[in-house]
Design a protein around this motif. Structure first.
Motif, PDB file in Angstrom:
ATOM      1  N   MET A   1       0.820  -1.210   0.000  1.00 14.80           N
ATOM      2  CA  MET A   1       0.000   0.000   0.000  1.00 14.80           C
ATOM      3  C   MET A   1       0.851   1.255   0.000  1.00 14.80           C
ATOM      4  O   MET A   1       0.422   2.308  -0.411  1.00 14.80           O
ATOM      5  CB  MET A   1      -0.921  -0.024   1.223  1.00 14.80           C
ATOM      6  CG  MET A   1      -1.905   1.128   1.292  1.00 14.80           C
ATOM      7  SD  MET A   1      -3.084   1.087  -0.070  1.00 14.80           S
ATOM      8  CE  MET A   1      -4.043   2.538   0.307  1.00 14.80           C
ATOM      9  N   SER A   2       2.116   1.131   0.457  1.00 11.74           N
ATOM     10  CA  SER A   2       2.961   2.313   0.558  1.00 11.74           C
ATOM     11  C   SER A   2       3.318   2.875  -0.811  1.00 11.74           C
ATOM     12  O   SER A   2       3.634   4.046  -0.931  1.00 11.74           O
ATOM     13  CB  SER A   2       4.236   1.966   1.330  1.00 11.74           C
ATOM     14  OG  SER A   2       4.947   0.929   0.668  1.00 11.74           O
ATOM     15  N   ASP A   3       3.303   2.027  -1.849  1.00 11.64           N
ATOM     16  CA  ASP A   3       3.648   2.497  -3.188  1.00 11.64           C
ATOM     17  C   ASP A   3       2.475   3.162  -3.893  1.00 11.64           C
ATOM     18  O   ASP A   3       2.648   3.767  -4.948  1.00 11.64           O
ATOM     19  CB  ASP A   3       4.157   1.323  -4.038  1.00 11.64           C
ATOM     20  CG  ASP A   3       5.491   0.803  -3.541  1.00 11.64           C
ATOM     21  OD1 ASP A   3       5.759  -0.387  -3.754  1.00 11.64           O
ATOM     22  OD2 ASP A   3       6.244   1.592  -2.948  1.00 11.64           O
ATOM     23  N   ILE A   4       1.281   3.023  -3.353  1.00  9.56           N
ATOM     24  CA  ILE A   4       0.112   3.635  -3.966  1.00  9.56           C
ATOM     25  C   ILE A   4       0.102   5.132  -3.645  1.00  9.56           C
ATOM     26  O   ILE A   4       0.207   5.530  -2.487  1.00  9.56           O
ATOM     27  CB  ILE A   4      -1.183   2.979  -3.464  1.00  9.56           C
ATOM     28  CG1 ILE A   4      -1.254   1.525  -3.935  1.00  9.56           C
ATOM     29  CG2 ILE A   4      -2.409   3.745  -3.950  1.00  9.56           C
ATOM     30  CD1 ILE A   4      -2.472   0.787  -3.444  1.00  9.56           C
ATOM     31  N   ASN A   5      -0.019   5.938  -4.691  1.00  8.22           N
ATOM     32  CA  ASN A   5      -0.032   7.388  -4.501  1.00  8.22           C
ATOM     33  C   ASN A   5      -1.464   7.833  -4.202  1.00  8.22           C
ATOM     34  O   ASN A   5      -2.133   8.433  -5.046  1.00  8.22           O
ATOM     35  CB  ASN A   5       0.516   8.070  -5.750  1.00  8.22           C
ATOM     36  CG  ASN A   5       0.901   9.515  -5.470  1.00  8.22           C
ATOM     37  OD1 ASN A   5       0.409  10.135  -4.538  1.00  8.22           O
ATOM     38  ND2 ASN A   5       1.789  10.046  -6.289  1.00  8.22           N
ATOM     39  N   LEU A   6      -1.940   7.526  -3.004  1.00  6.89           N
ATOM     40  CA  LEU A   6      -3.326   7.824  -2.654  1.00  6.89           C
ATOM     41  C   LEU A   6      -3.630   9.323  -2.634  1.00  6.89           C
ATOM     42  O   LEU A   6      -4.703   9.732  -3.113  1.00  6.89           O
ATOM     43  CB  LEU A   6      -3.668   7.194  -1.300  1.00  6.89           C
ATOM     44  CG  LEU A   6      -5.153   7.221  -0.901  1.00  6.89           C
ATOM     45  CD1 LEU A   6      -6.007   6.517  -1.941  1.00  6.89           C
ATOM     46  CD2 LEU A   6      -5.338   6.589   0.469  1.00  6.89           C
ATOM     47  N   PRO A   7      -2.733  10.188  -2.115  1.00  5.49           N
ATOM     48  CA  PRO A   7      -3.031  11.623  -2.169  1.00  5.49           C
ATOM     49  C   PRO A   7      -3.238  12.120  -3.599  1.00  5.49           C
ATOM     50  O   PRO A   7      -4.144  12.922  -3.853  1.00  5.49           O
ATOM     51  CB  PRO A   7      -1.791  12.258  -1.527  1.00  5.49           C
ATOM     52  CG  PRO A   7      -1.274  11.202  -0.602  1.00  5.49           C
ATOM     53  CD  PRO A   7      -1.510   9.909  -1.329  1.00  5.49           C
ATOM     54  N   LEU A   8      -2.416  11.648  -4.540  1.00  2.00           N
ATOM     55  CA  LEU A   8      -2.572  12.056  -5.929  1.00  2.00           C
ATOM     56  C   LEU A   8      -3.906  11.563  -6.491  1.00  2.00           C
ATOM     57  O   LEU A   8      -4.610  12.302  -7.192  1.00  2.00           O
ATOM     58  CB  LEU A   8      -1.422  11.491  -6.769  1.00  2.00           C
ATOM     59  CG  LEU A   8      -1.519  11.731  -8.294  1.00  2.00           C
ATOM     60  CD1 LEU A   8      -1.478  13.218  -8.599  1.00  2.00           C
ATOM     61  CD2 LEU A   8      -0.390  10.995  -9.014  1.00  2.00           C
ATOM     62  N   ILE A   9      -4.260  10.337  -6.168  1.00  2.00           N
ATOM     63  CA  ILE A   9      -5.518   9.766  -6.646  1.00  2.00           C
ATOM     64  C   ILE A   9      -6.705  10.564  -6.120  1.00  2.00           C
ATOM     65  O   ILE A   9      -7.624  10.924  -6.872  1.00  2.00           O
ATOM     66  CB  ILE A   9      -5.624   8.290  -6.216  1.00  2.00           C
ATOM     67  CG1 ILE A   9      -4.617   7.444  -7.001  1.00  2.00           C
ATOM     68  CG2 ILE A   9      -7.034   7.762  -6.414  1.00  2.00           C
ATOM     69  CD1 ILE A   9      -4.564   6.000  -6.554  1.00  2.00           C
ATOM     70  N   LEU A  10      -6.685  10.867  -4.813  1.00  2.00           N
ATOM     71  CA  LEU A  10      -7.804  11.593  -4.223  1.00  2.00           C
ATOM     72  C   LEU A  10      -7.882  13.027  -4.728  1.00  2.00           C
ATOM     73  O   LEU A  10      -8.986  13.568  -4.918  1.00  2.00           O
ATOM     74  CB  LEU A  10      -7.686  11.573  -2.699  1.00  2.00           C
ATOM     75  CG  LEU A  10      -7.892  10.197  -2.052  1.00  2.00           C
ATOM     76  CD1 LEU A  10      -7.717  10.298  -0.536  1.00  2.00           C
ATOM     77  CD2 LEU A  10      -9.264   9.638  -2.386  1.00  2.00           C
ATOM     78  N   LEU A  11      -6.736  13.648  -4.966  1.00  2.00           N
ATOM     79  CA  LEU A  11      -6.741  15.011  -5.503  1.00  2.00           C
ATOM     80  C   LEU A  11      -7.342  15.023  -6.909  1.00  2.00           C
ATOM     81  O   LEU A  11      -8.167  15.889  -7.233  1.00  2.00           O
ATOM     82  CB  LEU A  11      -5.321  15.576  -5.528  1.00  2.00           C
ATOM     83  CG  LEU A  11      -5.167  16.976  -6.148  1.00  2.00           C
ATOM     84  CD1 LEU A  11      -5.998  17.991  -5.375  1.00  2.00           C
ATOM     85  CD2 LEU A  11      -3.699  17.387  -6.179  1.00  2.00           C
ATOM     86  N   ALA A  12      -6.913  14.075  -7.732  1.00  2.00           N
ATOM     87  CA  ALA A  12      -7.457  14.001  -9.087  1.00  2.00           C
ATOM     88  C   ALA A  12      -8.959  13.714  -9.066  1.00  2.00           C
ATOM     89  O   ALA A  12      -9.735  14.311  -9.826  1.00  2.00           O
ATOM     90  CB  ALA A  12      -6.728  12.914  -9.878  1.00  2.00           C
ATOM     91  N   ALA A  13      -9.374  12.804  -8.187  1.00  2.00           N
ATOM     92  CA  ALA A  13     -10.796  12.473  -8.074  1.00  2.00           C
ATOM     93  C   ALA A  13     -11.597  13.670  -7.572  1.00  2.00           C
ATOM     94  O   ALA A  13     -12.728  13.907  -8.022  1.00  2.00           O
ATOM     95  CB  ALA A  13     -10.979  11.286  -7.136  1.00  2.00           C
ATOM     96  N   LEU A  14     -11.027  14.433  -6.653  1.00  2.00           N
ATOM     97  CA  LEU A  14     -11.692  15.628  -6.139  1.00  2.00           C
ATOM     98  C   LEU A  14     -11.920  16.647  -7.249  1.00  2.00           C
ATOM     99  O   LEU A  14     -13.026  17.190  -7.410  1.00  2.00           O
ATOM    100  CB  LEU A  14     -10.858  16.243  -5.020  1.00  2.00           C
ATOM    101  CG  LEU A  14     -11.330  17.597  -4.485  1.00  2.00           C
ATOM    102  CD1 LEU A  14     -12.703  17.453  -3.828  1.00  2.00           C
ATOM    103  CD2 LEU A  14     -10.322  18.161  -3.491  1.00  2.00           C
TER     104      LEU A  14
END
Length: 207
Positions: A1-14
């Motif tokens: 899970m550490s390699d997943i760029n979750l902040p980038l994903i959520l920002l793009a989704a937002l």
């Protein structure tokens, strides 16, 4: 899970979910014309469609669809036709300009409103492109299923909050009164926007 760029994903989704588009415009229009429960039903349909494409992209179905251009074309033309129908409907309402009294708790045909939101998002080819890019950039290859599930749930929760937030805001008494006062102007704007969106979808490219 550490390699997943979750902040980038959520920002793009937002940015994608909150920016004006066919889904947010439909939620706003339905909330003003048919009340809060109808707007929430449309928002739930849109969220369901978003979740469907998110799951598809997470498990590679979006890539399979994009690799088969004819599937993308079917969705593209269906989406353009649906938006075109919404444009004609709004244009007709603007032309007739009938007096409208909006009931504050309209509940008519909630299933139909849900289906409207679902159809709107499932026939939006840009949703395929968006979620395909989202997972290809933010999620590395070989991510385990639990990691994909966390991303799906995070994006789904964000979409739910934004779309239902639109319904709550635009179903307020002030927004509904504003619609009643300027019904023809609102409907004309809806018609222009839906028509432009239909043309944009018709010119959408796979790359």
């Amino acid at each position: 899970m550490s390699d997943i760029n979750l902040p980038l994903i959520l920002l793009a989704a937002l940015l994608a979910s909150a920016s004006p588009g066919p889904a947010t415009l439909t939620i706003a229009g339905t909330s003003m014309t048919s009340g809060r429960r109808a707007g929430l039903a449309v928002a739930t349909g849109v969220t369901t469609g978003s979740l469907t494409w998110s799951i598809s992209a997470a498990f590679g179905l979006g890539a399979i669809m994009l690799a088969n251009a004819w599937l993308f074309e079917i969705i593209r033309y269906a989406g353009a036709a649906y938006l075109g129908w919404l444009a004609i409907k709004s244009a007709r309402a603007a032309w007739l300009g009938a007096t409208l009294k909006v009931p504050p708790t309209a509940t008519r045909d909630l299933k139909g409103h849900y289906a409207k939101g679902l159809a709107l998002h499932l026939t939006n080819p840009k949703a395929i492109l968006f979620f395909g890019a989202l997972y290809s950039v933010g999620v590395p290859p070989g991510t385990p299923a639990i990691g994909l599930l966390k991303v799906i749930l995070a994006v789904g929760a964000l979409s739910f909050t934004i779309f239902h937030g639109y319904a709550l805001i635009f179903s307020s008494a002030r927004m509904m009164r504003a619609y009643v006062r300027a019904k023809r102007g609102f409907e004309a704007a809806f018609a222009l926007f839906f028509g432009a969106a239909a043309l944009r979808i018709l010119t959408a490219k796979l790359t």
